[in-house]
Design a protein around this motif. Structure first.
Motif, PDB file in Angstrom:
ATOM      1  N   LYS A  90     -36.282  43.956 -23.124  1.00  0.00           N
ATOM      2  CA  LYS A  90     -36.069  43.677 -21.317  1.00  0.00           C
ATOM      3  C   LYS A  90     -33.990  44.026 -21.825  1.00  0.00           C
ATOM      4  O   LYS A  90     -33.451  43.765 -22.108  1.00  0.00           O
ATOM      5  CB  LYS A  90     -36.150  42.487 -21.787  1.00  0.00           C
ATOM      6  N   PHE A  91     -34.433  45.582 -21.596  1.00  0.00           N
ATOM      7  CA  PHE A  91     -33.030  45.692 -21.814  1.00  0.00           C
ATOM      8  C   PHE A  91     -32.059  45.077 -20.606  1.00  0.00           C
ATOM      9  O   PHE A  91     -30.934  44.819 -20.390  1.00  0.00           O
ATOM     10  CB  PHE A  91     -33.065  47.683 -21.657  1.00  0.00           C
ATOM     11  N   ILE A  92     -32.959  46.100 -19.367  1.00  0.00           N
ATOM     12  CA  ILE A  92     -31.555  44.935 -18.034  1.00  0.00           C
ATOM     13  C   ILE A  92     -31.278  43.963 -17.866  1.00  0.00           C
ATOM     14  O   ILE A  92     -30.344  43.975 -18.185  1.00  0.00           O
ATOM     15  CB  ILE A  92     -32.656  45.642 -16.726  1.00  0.00           C
ATOM     16  N   VAL A 130     -26.559  39.458 -19.035  1.00  0.00           N
ATOM     17  CA  VAL A 130     -26.601  38.416 -19.761  1.00  0.00           C
ATOM     18  C   VAL A 130     -25.687  38.232 -20.579  1.00  0.00           C
ATOM     19  O   VAL A 130     -24.646  37.366 -19.804  1.00  0.00           O
ATOM     20  CB  VAL A 130     -27.862  37.874 -20.000  1.00  0.00           C
ATOM     21  N   CYS A 131     -25.841  39.335 -20.926  1.00  0.00           N
ATOM     22  CA  CYS A 131     -24.242  39.914 -21.800  1.00  0.00           C
ATOM     23  C   CYS A 131     -23.167  40.212 -21.405  1.00  0.00           C
ATOM     24  O   CYS A 131     -21.911  39.574 -21.698  1.00  0.00           O
ATOM     25  CB  CYS A 131     -24.658  40.755 -23.137  1.00  0.00           C
ATOM     26  N   SER A 169     -22.630  43.066 -28.735  1.00  0.00           N
ATOM     27  CA  SER A 169     -24.447  43.154 -28.488  1.00  0.00           C
ATOM     28  C   SER A 169     -25.003  43.907 -27.332  1.00  0.00           C
ATOM     29  O   SER A 169     -25.948  44.989 -28.386  1.00  0.00           O
ATOM     30  CB  SER A 169     -24.578  41.853 -28.923  1.00  0.00           C
ATOM     31  N   ILE A 170     -23.926  44.829 -26.697  1.00  0.00           N
ATOM     32  CA  ILE A 170     -24.116  45.496 -25.484  1.00  0.00           C
ATOM     33  C   ILE A 170     -24.014  46.542 -25.993  1.00  0.00           C
ATOM     34  O   ILE A 170     -24.720  47.574 -25.547  1.00  0.00           O
ATOM     35  CB  ILE A 170     -23.042  45.106 -24.943  1.00  0.00           C
ATOM     36  N   TYR A 171     -23.148  47.124 -26.940  1.00  0.00           N
ATOM     37  CA  TYR A 171     -22.829  48.218 -27.314  1.00  0.00           C
ATOM     38  C   TYR A 171     -24.154  48.861 -27.747  1.00  0.00           C
ATOM     39  O   TYR A 171     -24.697  50.176 -27.573  1.00  0.00           O
ATOM     40  CB  TYR A 171     -22.314  48.549 -28.600  1.00  0.00           C
ATOM     41  N   PRO A 172     -25.170  48.666 -28.651  1.00  0.00           N
ATOM     42  CA  PRO A 172     -26.818  49.180 -28.713  1.00  0.00           C
ATOM     43  C   PRO A 172     -27.624  50.159 -27.452  1.00  0.00           C
ATOM     44  O   PRO A 172     -28.013  50.532 -27.288  1.00  0.00           O
ATOM     45  CB  PRO A 172     -27.488  48.690 -29.986  1.00  0.00           C
ATOM     46  N   LEU A 188     -27.686  50.298 -14.134  1.00  0.00           N
ATOM     47  CA  LEU A 188     -29.130  49.423 -14.234  1.00  0.00           C
ATOM     48  C   LEU A 188     -30.039  49.206 -13.242  1.00  0.00           C
ATOM     49  O   LEU A 188     -31.416  49.372 -13.538  1.00  0.00           O
ATOM     50  CB  LEU A 188     -28.652  48.085 -15.263  1.00  0.00           C
ATOM     51  N   ALA A 189     -29.225  48.991 -11.958  1.00  0.00           N
ATOM     52  CA  ALA A 189     -30.682  49.437 -10.908  1.00  0.00           C
ATOM     53  C   ALA A 189     -31.375  50.182 -10.590  1.00  0.00           C
ATOM     54  O   ALA A 189     -32.327  50.757 -10.005  1.00  0.00           O
ATOM     55  CB  ALA A 189     -29.613  49.203  -9.654  1.00  0.00           C
ATOM     56  N   ASP A 190     -30.665  51.526 -11.459  1.00  0.00           N
ATOM     57  CA  ASP A 190     -31.645  52.892 -11.733  1.00  0.00           C
ATOM     58  C   ASP A 190     -32.613  52.910 -12.977  1.00  0.00           C
ATOM     59  O   ASP A 190     -33.163  53.824 -13.322  1.00  0.00           O
ATOM     60  CB  ASP A 190     -30.461  53.707 -11.548  1.00  0.00           C
ATOM     61  N   TRP A 191     -32.500  51.476 -13.902  1.00  0.00           N
ATOM     62  CA  TRP A 191     -32.934  51.298 -15.146  1.00  0.00           C
ATOM     63  C   TRP A 191     -34.224  50.797 -14.723  1.00  0.00           C
ATOM     64  O   TRP A 191     -34.368  50.337 -15.365  1.00  0.00           O
ATOM     65  CB  TRP A 191     -32.305  51.519 -16.180  1.00  0.00           C
TER      66      TRP A 191
END
Length: 480
Positions: free
Chosen positions: A316-318, A323-324, A361-364, A446-449
Protein backbone atom coordinates in the motif's frame (compact mmCIF):
# COMPACT_ATOMS: atom_id res chain seq x y z
CA UNK A 1 44.21 -15.28 2.17
CA UNK A 2 42.11 -12.27 1.29
CA UNK A 3 39.62 -14.26 -0.72
CA UNK A 4 36.56 -15.94 0.70
CA UNK A 5 35.34 -18.99 -1.12
CA UNK A 6 33.04 -20.55 1.44
CA UNK A 7 29.41 -19.61 1.10
CA UNK A 8 30.06 -16.47 -0.98
CA UNK A 9 31.09 -17.84 -4.36
CA UNK A 10 28.79 -19.11 -7.07
CA UNK A 11 28.96 -20.24 -10.65
CA UNK A 12 27.00 -18.66 -13.49
CA UNK A 13 26.53 -20.19 -16.94
CA UNK A 14 26.58 -17.19 -19.22
CA UNK A 15 25.54 -18.88 -22.44
CA UNK A 16 22.97 -21.66 -22.36
CA UNK A 17 23.38 -24.39 -24.93
CA UNK A 18 25.68 -27.37 -25.49
CA UNK A 19 28.03 -28.04 -22.63
CA UNK A 20 31.13 -27.26 -24.70
CA UNK A 21 29.84 -23.70 -25.36
CA UNK A 22 29.07 -22.89 -21.78
CA UNK A 23 31.48 -20.62 -19.93
CA UNK A 24 31.37 -20.91 -16.14
CA UNK A 25 32.09 -17.63 -14.35
CA UNK A 26 33.22 -17.66 -10.72
CA UNK A 27 32.01 -14.88 -8.42
CA UNK A 28 34.02 -14.19 -5.29
CA UNK A 29 33.83 -11.88 -2.30
CA UNK A 30 36.74 -10.40 -0.35
CA UNK A 31 37.12 -9.74 3.35
CA UNK A 32 38.40 -6.24 2.69
CA UNK A 33 34.88 -5.22 1.64
CA UNK A 34 34.12 -4.90 5.36
CA UNK A 35 37.09 -2.57 5.80
CA UNK A 36 35.77 -0.40 2.96
CA UNK A 37 32.37 -0.41 4.65
CA UNK A 38 33.93 0.79 7.92
CA UNK A 39 35.80 3.60 6.12
CA UNK A 40 32.67 4.85 4.34
CA UNK A 41 30.62 4.63 7.56
CA UNK A 42 33.22 6.68 9.43
CA UNK A 43 33.31 9.22 6.59
CA UNK A 44 29.53 9.52 6.53
CA UNK A 45 29.30 9.95 10.30
CA UNK A 46 32.18 12.44 10.44
CA UNK A 47 30.86 14.57 7.58
CA UNK A 48 27.40 14.81 9.13
CA UNK A 49 28.96 15.80 12.46
CA UNK A 50 30.99 18.54 10.76
CA UNK A 51 27.87 19.87 9.03
CA UNK A 52 25.84 20.25 12.24
CA UNK A 53 28.73 21.16 14.55
CA UNK A 54 27.46 24.68 15.21
CA UNK A 55 23.69 24.36 14.82
CA UNK A 56 22.97 23.14 18.40
CA UNK A 57 25.24 25.87 19.86
CA UNK A 58 24.71 28.62 17.28
CA UNK A 59 24.31 31.37 19.88
CA UNK A 60 27.56 30.58 21.71
CA UNK A 61 29.44 30.22 18.42
CA UNK A 62 28.18 33.65 17.32
CA UNK A 63 29.29 35.15 20.61
CA UNK A 64 32.74 33.51 20.44
CA UNK A 65 33.49 34.77 16.92
CA UNK A 66 31.64 38.09 17.46
CA UNK A 67 29.40 37.62 14.45
CA UNK A 68 25.65 37.60 13.82
CA UNK A 69 23.36 34.58 13.81
CA UNK A 70 22.78 34.98 10.07
CA UNK A 71 26.52 34.63 9.53
CA UNK A 72 26.58 31.47 11.65
CA UNK A 73 23.74 30.03 9.59
CA UNK A 74 25.93 30.26 6.51
CA UNK A 75 28.11 27.53 8.02
CA UNK A 76 25.18 25.17 7.51
CA UNK A 77 23.85 26.84 4.38
CA UNK A 78 27.15 26.44 2.54
CA UNK A 79 26.69 22.65 2.62
CA UNK A 80 23.47 23.05 0.66
CA UNK A 81 24.85 25.58 -1.81
CA UNK A 82 28.01 23.64 -2.67
CA UNK A 83 26.13 20.36 -2.98
CA UNK A 84 23.93 21.76 -5.76
CA UNK A 85 26.61 21.90 -8.49
CA UNK A 86 28.93 19.33 -6.95
CA UNK A 87 26.16 16.76 -6.45
CA UNK A 88 26.08 16.10 -10.19
CA UNK A 89 29.88 16.14 -10.35
CA UNK A 90 30.00 13.56 -7.55
CA UNK A 91 27.60 11.31 -9.45
CA UNK A 92 29.83 11.54 -12.54
CA UNK A 93 32.98 10.80 -10.49
CA UNK A 94 31.44 7.68 -8.96
CA UNK A 95 30.05 6.38 -12.26
CA UNK A 96 33.05 7.29 -14.44
CA UNK A 97 36.26 7.57 -12.37
CA UNK A 98 35.37 4.99 -9.75
CA UNK A 99 34.75 4.36 -6.06
CA UNK A 100 38.42 4.46 -4.99
CA UNK A 101 38.93 8.01 -6.24
CA UNK A 102 35.63 9.15 -4.74
CA UNK A 103 36.39 7.74 -1.28
CA UNK A 104 39.97 9.04 -1.08
CA UNK A 105 39.05 12.47 -2.46
CA UNK A 106 36.14 12.85 -0.04
CA UNK A 107 38.30 11.69 2.88
CA UNK A 108 40.97 14.29 2.16
CA UNK A 109 38.47 17.10 1.61
CA UNK A 110 36.76 16.17 4.87
CA UNK A 111 40.02 15.96 6.81
CA UNK A 112 41.63 19.15 5.43
CA UNK A 113 38.39 21.06 6.00
CA UNK A 114 38.12 19.91 9.62
CA UNK A 115 41.77 20.84 10.31
CA UNK A 116 41.44 24.30 8.71
CA UNK A 117 38.39 24.91 10.93
CA UNK A 118 40.59 24.40 14.00
CA UNK A 119 43.04 27.05 12.73
CA UNK A 120 40.36 29.66 13.43
CA UNK A 121 40.57 29.01 17.18
CA UNK A 122 44.35 28.58 17.62
CA UNK A 123 45.44 31.67 19.51
CA UNK A 124 49.15 31.72 18.57
CA UNK A 125 48.27 32.03 14.86
CA UNK A 126 46.92 35.53 15.60
CA UNK A 127 44.47 35.50 12.69
CA UNK A 128 42.50 38.48 14.00
CA UNK A 129 39.63 39.31 11.66
CA UNK A 130 40.42 36.27 9.51
CA UNK A 131 39.23 33.74 12.11
CA UNK A 132 35.78 33.37 10.58
CA UNK A 133 37.31 33.25 7.08
CA UNK A 134 39.34 30.18 8.03
CA UNK A 135 36.29 28.63 9.68
CA UNK A 136 34.20 29.20 6.56
CA UNK A 137 36.86 27.88 4.15
CA UNK A 138 37.17 24.72 6.22
CA UNK A 139 33.41 24.27 6.20
CA UNK A 140 33.37 24.70 2.40
CA UNK A 141 35.90 21.90 1.95
CA UNK A 142 33.83 19.62 4.18
CA UNK A 143 30.77 20.54 2.11
CA UNK A 144 32.58 19.49 -1.08
CA UNK A 145 33.04 16.03 0.42
CA UNK A 146 29.36 15.57 1.32
CA UNK A 147 27.93 14.43 -2.06
CA UNK A 148 30.75 11.94 -2.59
CA UNK A 149 30.26 10.58 0.92
CA UNK A 150 26.48 10.28 0.65
CA UNK A 151 26.47 8.65 -2.79
CA UNK A 152 29.27 6.13 -2.06
CA UNK A 153 27.29 3.51 -0.05
CA UNK A 154 25.16 2.37 -2.99
CA UNK A 155 28.22 2.07 -5.23
CA UNK A 156 30.16 0.14 -2.59
CA UNK A 157 27.34 -2.34 -2.07
CA UNK A 158 26.86 -2.87 -5.81
CA UNK A 159 30.55 -3.46 -6.55
CA UNK A 160 31.83 -5.34 -3.50
CA UNK A 161 28.93 -7.19 -1.87
CA UNK A 162 26.97 -10.23 -3.09
CA UNK A 163 23.25 -9.88 -3.68
CA UNK A 164 22.21 -11.34 -0.32
CA UNK A 165 24.41 -8.83 1.60
CA UNK A 166 23.79 -5.74 -0.50
CA UNK A 167 20.78 -4.36 1.36
CA UNK A 168 22.54 -4.91 4.70
CA UNK A 169 25.67 -3.10 3.52
CA UNK A 170 23.59 -0.18 2.27
CA UNK A 171 21.64 -0.05 5.51
CA UNK A 172 24.78 0.09 7.67
CA UNK A 173 26.59 2.69 5.57
CA UNK A 174 23.55 4.87 4.87
CA UNK A 175 22.48 5.00 8.51
CA UNK A 176 25.89 6.29 9.57
CA UNK A 177 24.96 9.74 8.20
CA UNK A 178 21.88 10.16 10.45
CA UNK A 179 24.04 8.75 13.26
CA UNK A 180 26.46 11.64 12.76
CA UNK A 181 23.55 14.11 12.92
CA UNK A 182 22.38 12.44 16.13
CA UNK A 183 25.85 12.63 17.67
CA UNK A 184 26.24 16.31 16.75
CA UNK A 185 22.87 17.20 18.28
CA UNK A 186 23.87 15.60 21.58
CA UNK A 187 27.64 16.18 21.66
CA UNK A 188 27.87 19.89 20.76
CA UNK A 189 25.63 21.13 23.63
CA UNK A 190 27.43 18.74 26.01
CA UNK A 191 30.88 20.02 25.05
CA UNK A 192 30.00 23.72 24.86
CA UNK A 193 28.59 25.09 28.10
CA UNK A 194 30.47 28.40 27.65
CA UNK A 195 31.96 30.30 24.73
CA UNK A 196 35.50 29.29 25.66
CA UNK A 197 34.64 25.63 24.96
CA UNK A 198 34.35 26.20 21.19
CA UNK A 199 38.06 25.35 20.48
CA UNK A 200 37.76 22.04 22.34
CA UNK A 201 34.67 21.13 20.33
CA UNK A 202 36.38 21.86 16.99
CA UNK A 203 39.41 19.79 17.99
CA UNK A 204 37.35 16.77 18.98
CA UNK A 205 35.26 16.91 15.79
CA UNK A 206 38.45 16.79 13.70
CA UNK A 207 39.55 13.43 15.17
CA UNK A 208 37.05 11.20 13.26
CA UNK A 209 37.81 13.06 10.02
CA UNK A 210 41.57 12.58 10.38
CA UNK A 211 41.11 8.90 11.30
CA UNK A 212 38.86 8.26 8.28
CA UNK A 213 41.36 9.97 5.96
CA UNK A 214 44.26 7.83 7.20
CA UNK A 215 42.25 4.62 6.82
CA UNK A 216 41.05 5.57 3.33
CA UNK A 217 44.49 6.59 2.08
CA UNK A 218 46.27 3.54 3.46
CA UNK A 219 43.60 0.89 3.01
CA UNK A 220 41.65 1.66 -0.19
CA UNK A 221 43.60 0.23 -3.13
CA UNK A 222 41.13 -0.94 -5.80
CA UNK A 223 38.14 0.76 -7.37
CA UNK A 224 36.57 -2.65 -8.14
CA UNK A 225 37.28 -6.13 -6.73
CA UNK A 226 39.49 -8.44 -8.84
CA UNK A 227 36.53 -10.79 -9.27
CA UNK A 228 32.93 -9.49 -9.16
CA UNK A 229 30.75 -10.68 -6.26
CA UNK A 230 27.59 -11.26 -8.32
CA UNK A 231 26.14 -11.23 -11.82
CA UNK A 232 24.53 -7.79 -11.28
CA UNK A 233 27.97 -6.34 -10.53
CA UNK A 234 29.27 -7.61 -13.86
CA UNK A 235 26.83 -5.92 -16.22
CA UNK A 236 25.10 -2.54 -16.11
CA UNK A 237 21.92 -1.70 -18.00
CA UNK A 238 21.98 1.97 -17.02
CA UNK A 239 22.06 4.81 -19.52
CA UNK A 240 25.16 7.03 -19.88
CA UNK A 241 25.20 9.86 -17.36
CA UNK A 242 24.29 12.85 -19.55
CA UNK A 243 21.78 10.91 -21.61
CA UNK A 244 20.15 9.68 -18.39
CA UNK A 245 20.02 13.23 -17.05
CA UNK A 246 18.13 14.41 -20.12
CA UNK A 247 15.72 11.49 -19.84
CA UNK A 248 14.96 12.34 -16.20
CA UNK A 249 14.26 16.01 -16.90
CA UNK A 250 11.78 14.99 -19.61
CA UNK A 251 10.06 12.46 -17.34
CA UNK A 252 7.03 14.26 -15.85
CA UNK A 253 6.26 11.80 -13.00
CA UNK A 254 9.92 11.84 -11.96
CA UNK A 255 10.11 15.66 -12.07
CA UNK A 256 7.03 15.93 -9.81
CA UNK A 257 8.60 13.43 -7.40
CA UNK A 258 11.90 15.31 -7.49
CA UNK A 259 10.25 18.62 -6.57
CA UNK A 260 7.82 17.13 -4.05
CA UNK A 261 10.15 14.96 -2.00
CA UNK A 262 13.06 17.31 -2.49
CA UNK A 263 10.95 19.93 -0.70
CA UNK A 264 10.39 17.55 2.20
CA UNK A 265 14.10 16.78 2.58
CA UNK A 266 14.91 20.49 2.33
CA UNK A 267 12.42 21.25 5.07
CA UNK A 268 13.95 18.67 7.39
CA UNK A 269 17.40 20.11 6.68
CA UNK A 270 16.19 23.54 7.79
CA UNK A 271 14.60 22.06 10.89
CA UNK A 272 17.90 20.46 11.94
CA UNK A 273 19.97 23.59 11.24
CA UNK A 274 17.67 26.19 12.86
CA UNK A 275 16.13 24.29 15.77
CA UNK A 276 18.32 25.79 18.51
CA UNK A 277 17.70 29.35 17.31
CA UNK A 278 13.94 28.78 17.26
CA UNK A 279 13.79 27.41 20.80
CA UNK A 280 16.37 29.47 22.73
CA UNK A 281 14.37 32.69 22.40
CA UNK A 282 11.57 31.05 24.44
CA UNK A 283 13.91 30.02 27.23
CA UNK A 284 14.80 26.47 26.17
CA UNK A 285 18.40 25.38 26.65
CA UNK A 286 20.82 24.30 23.94
CA UNK A 287 20.81 20.80 25.40
CA UNK A 288 17.03 20.59 25.07
CA UNK A 289 17.23 21.79 21.47
CA UNK A 290 19.86 19.14 20.75
CA UNK A 291 17.68 16.52 22.42
CA UNK A 292 14.76 17.48 20.18
CA UNK A 293 17.01 17.12 17.14
CA UNK A 294 18.14 13.70 18.36
CA UNK A 295 14.55 12.55 18.93
CA UNK A 296 13.64 13.83 15.48
CA UNK A 297 16.39 11.70 13.93
CA UNK A 298 15.92 8.55 16.02
CA UNK A 299 12.14 8.35 15.58
CA UNK A 300 12.55 9.25 11.91
CA UNK A 301 14.76 6.23 11.32
CA UNK A 302 12.35 4.07 13.30
CA UNK A 303 9.43 5.32 11.22
CA UNK A 304 11.27 4.65 7.96
CA UNK A 305 12.07 1.11 9.06
CA UNK A 306 8.54 0.31 10.24
CA UNK A 307 6.82 1.80 7.19
CA UNK A 308 9.26 -0.07 4.98
CA UNK A 309 8.21 -3.33 6.61
CA UNK A 310 4.53 -2.41 6.31
CA UNK A 311 4.53 -1.49 2.62
CA UNK A 312 6.72 -4.47 1.75
CA UNK A 313 4.02 -6.68 3.24
CA UNK A 314 0.85 -4.84 2.14
CA UNK A 315 2.10 -3.04 -1.04
CA UNK A 316 0.00 0.00 0.00
CA UNK A 317 2.52 2.57 -1.19
CA UNK A 318 0.01 5.21 -2.26
CA UNK A 319 -2.18 5.11 0.86
CA UNK A 320 0.81 5.07 3.20
CA UNK A 321 2.47 8.03 1.54
CA UNK A 322 -0.66 10.19 1.57
CA UNK A 323 -1.34 9.45 5.25
CA UNK A 324 2.27 10.21 6.22
CA UNK A 325 2.25 13.48 4.27
CA UNK A 326 -0.88 14.66 6.09
CA UNK A 327 0.42 13.63 9.52
CA UNK A 328 3.76 15.32 8.82
CA UNK A 329 1.92 18.55 7.97
CA UNK A 330 -0.05 18.36 11.23
CA UNK A 331 3.10 17.70 13.26
CA UNK A 332 4.84 20.65 11.58
CA UNK A 333 1.95 22.99 12.41
CA UNK A 334 1.83 21.68 16.00
CA UNK A 335 5.55 22.40 16.41
CA UNK A 336 5.17 25.89 14.92
CA UNK A 337 2.47 26.66 17.50
CA UNK A 338 4.00 25.02 20.59
CA UNK A 339 7.45 26.50 20.00
CA UNK A 340 5.96 29.95 20.66
CA UNK A 341 5.20 29.07 24.30
CA UNK A 342 7.46 28.63 27.30
CA UNK A 343 7.67 25.58 29.59
CA UNK A 344 6.35 23.14 27.01
CA UNK A 345 9.29 20.73 27.04
CA UNK A 346 7.33 17.46 26.96
CA UNK A 347 4.88 18.49 24.20
CA UNK A 348 7.74 19.81 22.07
CA UNK A 349 9.76 16.61 22.52
CA UNK A 350 6.72 14.53 21.63
CA UNK A 351 5.92 16.64 18.56
CA UNK A 352 9.54 16.52 17.36
CA UNK A 353 9.44 12.73 17.66
CA UNK A 354 6.19 12.51 15.67
CA UNK A 355 7.47 15.01 13.12
CA UNK A 356 10.50 12.83 12.45
CA UNK A 357 8.53 9.56 12.65
CA UNK A 358 6.02 10.45 9.93
CA UNK A 359 8.28 12.70 7.85
CA UNK A 360 11.26 10.36 7.51
CA UNK A 361 9.03 7.35 6.91
CA UNK A 362 8.05 8.74 3.49
CA UNK A 363 11.65 8.50 2.32
CA UNK A 364 11.94 4.78 1.44
CA UNK A 365 8.64 4.80 -0.47
CA UNK A 366 9.62 7.97 -2.33
CA UNK A 367 12.97 6.51 -3.34
CA UNK A 368 11.33 3.35 -4.64
CA UNK A 369 8.86 5.33 -6.74
CA UNK A 370 11.67 7.54 -8.06
CA UNK A 371 13.85 4.63 -9.14
CA UNK A 372 10.90 2.77 -10.66
CA UNK A 373 9.78 5.65 -12.85
CA UNK A 374 13.35 6.51 -13.91
CA UNK A 375 14.26 3.19 -15.58
CA UNK A 376 16.55 2.69 -17.51
CA UNK A 377 18.47 5.62 -15.95
CA UNK A 378 21.01 4.61 -13.30
CA UNK A 379 19.86 4.67 -9.71
CA UNK A 380 22.79 6.91 -8.75
CA UNK A 381 21.66 9.60 -11.18
CA UNK A 382 17.96 9.37 -10.28
CA UNK A 383 18.53 9.58 -6.52
CA UNK A 384 21.32 12.15 -6.93
CA UNK A 385 19.03 14.53 -8.78
CA UNK A 386 16.51 14.35 -5.94
CA UNK A 387 19.37 15.17 -3.54
CA UNK A 388 20.30 18.23 -5.61
CA UNK A 389 16.64 19.30 -5.70
CA UNK A 390 16.43 19.04 -1.92
CA UNK A 391 19.54 21.20 -1.50
CA UNK A 392 18.17 23.90 -3.81
CA UNK A 393 14.86 24.03 -1.97
CA UNK A 394 16.64 23.88 1.39
CA UNK A 395 18.65 26.98 0.47
CA UNK A 396 15.52 28.85 -0.60
CA UNK A 397 13.66 27.88 2.56
CA UNK A 398 16.51 28.79 4.93
CA UNK A 399 16.99 32.19 3.30
CA UNK A 400 13.24 32.80 3.37
CA UNK A 401 12.98 31.85 7.04
CA UNK A 402 15.86 34.14 7.97
CA UNK A 403 14.28 36.99 6.01
CA UNK A 404 11.00 36.55 7.91
CA UNK A 405 12.53 36.64 11.39
CA UNK A 406 11.81 39.62 13.61
CA UNK A 407 14.45 41.12 15.88
CA UNK A 408 13.29 41.34 19.51
CA UNK A 409 14.39 44.32 21.54
CA UNK A 410 13.44 42.69 24.84
CA UNK A 411 13.44 38.93 25.45
CA UNK A 412 13.56 38.43 29.22
CA UNK A 413 13.31 34.63 29.08
CA UNK A 414 15.75 34.10 26.23
CA UNK A 415 18.67 31.73 26.74
CA UNK A 416 20.29 32.82 23.47
CA UNK A 417 23.88 33.85 24.15
CA UNK A 418 24.17 36.50 21.45
CA UNK A 419 26.25 39.66 21.29
CA UNK A 420 25.56 40.64 17.70
CA UNK A 421 22.04 41.51 16.53
CA UNK A 422 20.06 40.38 19.57
CA UNK A 423 17.45 37.64 19.84
CA UNK A 424 15.27 36.69 16.87
CA UNK A 425 11.61 35.71 16.83
CA UNK A 426 11.06 32.68 14.57
CA UNK A 427 7.39 32.36 13.68
CA UNK A 428 8.22 29.20 11.66
CA UNK A 429 5.03 29.21 9.68
CA UNK A 430 6.89 28.32 6.50
CA UNK A 431 7.63 24.62 7.33
CA UNK A 432 3.98 23.95 8.16
CA UNK A 433 2.85 25.63 4.96
CA UNK A 434 5.52 23.76 3.03
CA UNK A 435 3.94 20.44 3.99
CA UNK A 436 0.55 21.54 2.72
CA UNK A 437 2.13 22.78 -0.50
CA UNK A 438 3.71 19.36 -1.08
CA UNK A 439 0.46 17.43 -0.48
CA UNK A 440 -1.06 18.46 -3.86
CA UNK A 441 2.25 17.56 -5.54
CA UNK A 442 2.14 14.16 -3.87
CA UNK A 443 -1.46 13.61 -4.97
CA UNK A 444 -0.54 14.58 -8.52
CA UNK A 445 2.33 12.14 -8.77
CA UNK A 446 0.67 9.34 -6.82
CA UNK A 447 -2.34 9.52 -9.11
CA UNK A 448 -0.04 8.08 -11.79
CA UNK A 449 1.00 5.24 -9.50
CA UNK A 450 -2.13 3.17 -9.25
CA UNK A 451 -1.33 -0.56 -8.93
CA UNK A 452 -2.53 -1.21 -12.49
CA UNK A 453 0.19 1.09 -13.81
CA UNK A 454 2.92 -1.27 -12.65
CA UNK A 455 1.27 -4.69 -12.67
CA UNK A 456 4.42 -6.79 -12.74
CA UNK A 457 6.65 -4.92 -10.33
CA UNK A 458 8.71 -7.49 -8.41
CA UNK A 459 8.59 -7.36 -4.60
CA UNK A 460 11.90 -5.56 -4.25
CA UNK A 461 10.51 -3.57 -1.33
CA UNK A 462 10.75 -0.18 0.26
CA UNK A 463 13.51 -1.27 2.61
CA UNK A 464 15.67 -2.00 -0.42
CA UNK A 465 14.82 1.48 -1.71
CA UNK A 466 15.86 2.98 1.62
CA UNK A 467 19.14 1.12 1.88
CA UNK A 468 20.03 0.68 -1.78
CA UNK A 469 18.54 -0.48 -5.04
CA UNK A 470 19.35 -3.65 -6.95
CA UNK A 471 20.00 -2.16 -10.36
CA UNK A 472 19.39 -5.39 -12.19
CA UNK A 473 15.81 -5.60 -10.96
CA UNK A 474 14.80 -2.46 -12.83
CA UNK A 475 14.69 -4.27 -16.13
CA UNK A 476 11.49 -5.95 -14.91
CA UNK A 477 9.67 -2.71 -14.15
CA UNK A 478 6.93 -1.34 -16.33
CA UNK A 479 7.64 2.37 -15.81
CA UNK A 480 8.33 4.69 -18.68
Amino acid sequence: MDEETTGDSETLLERPGPAELRKPVLFRTYRRRWFLLVVICLLNCSNAMLWLTFAPVADKTAAYFHISMDTINWLSLVYLLISIPFGLVATWILDTVGLKCAVILSAWLNMVGSVIRTFSVISFLSLGSLTYTYLFIGQCLCALAQPLVIFSPTKLAALWFPDHQRATANMISSMSNPLGILIANLLSPTLVSEEKDIPRMLGLYAIPAVTACILATVGVHDKVPPTPPSASATHSTSQPFFKGLKMLLRNKPYVILMVCFGAGIGMFTCFSALLEQILCVRGYSNFFAGLNGALFTVFGLLGAFLLGLYVDKTRKFIESTKVCFCLTALASIAFAVMSQFRNQAFPLALISSLFGFFGFSIYPVAMELAVECSYPVGEGTSTGLIFVSSQIQGVILMLLLQALTVQISSAPFSTCDIEEGGALDWTERIPGGMCFITIPWADAVLADWEPAAIPHTPPVGALTALYGWEGGMKSHLGCQ
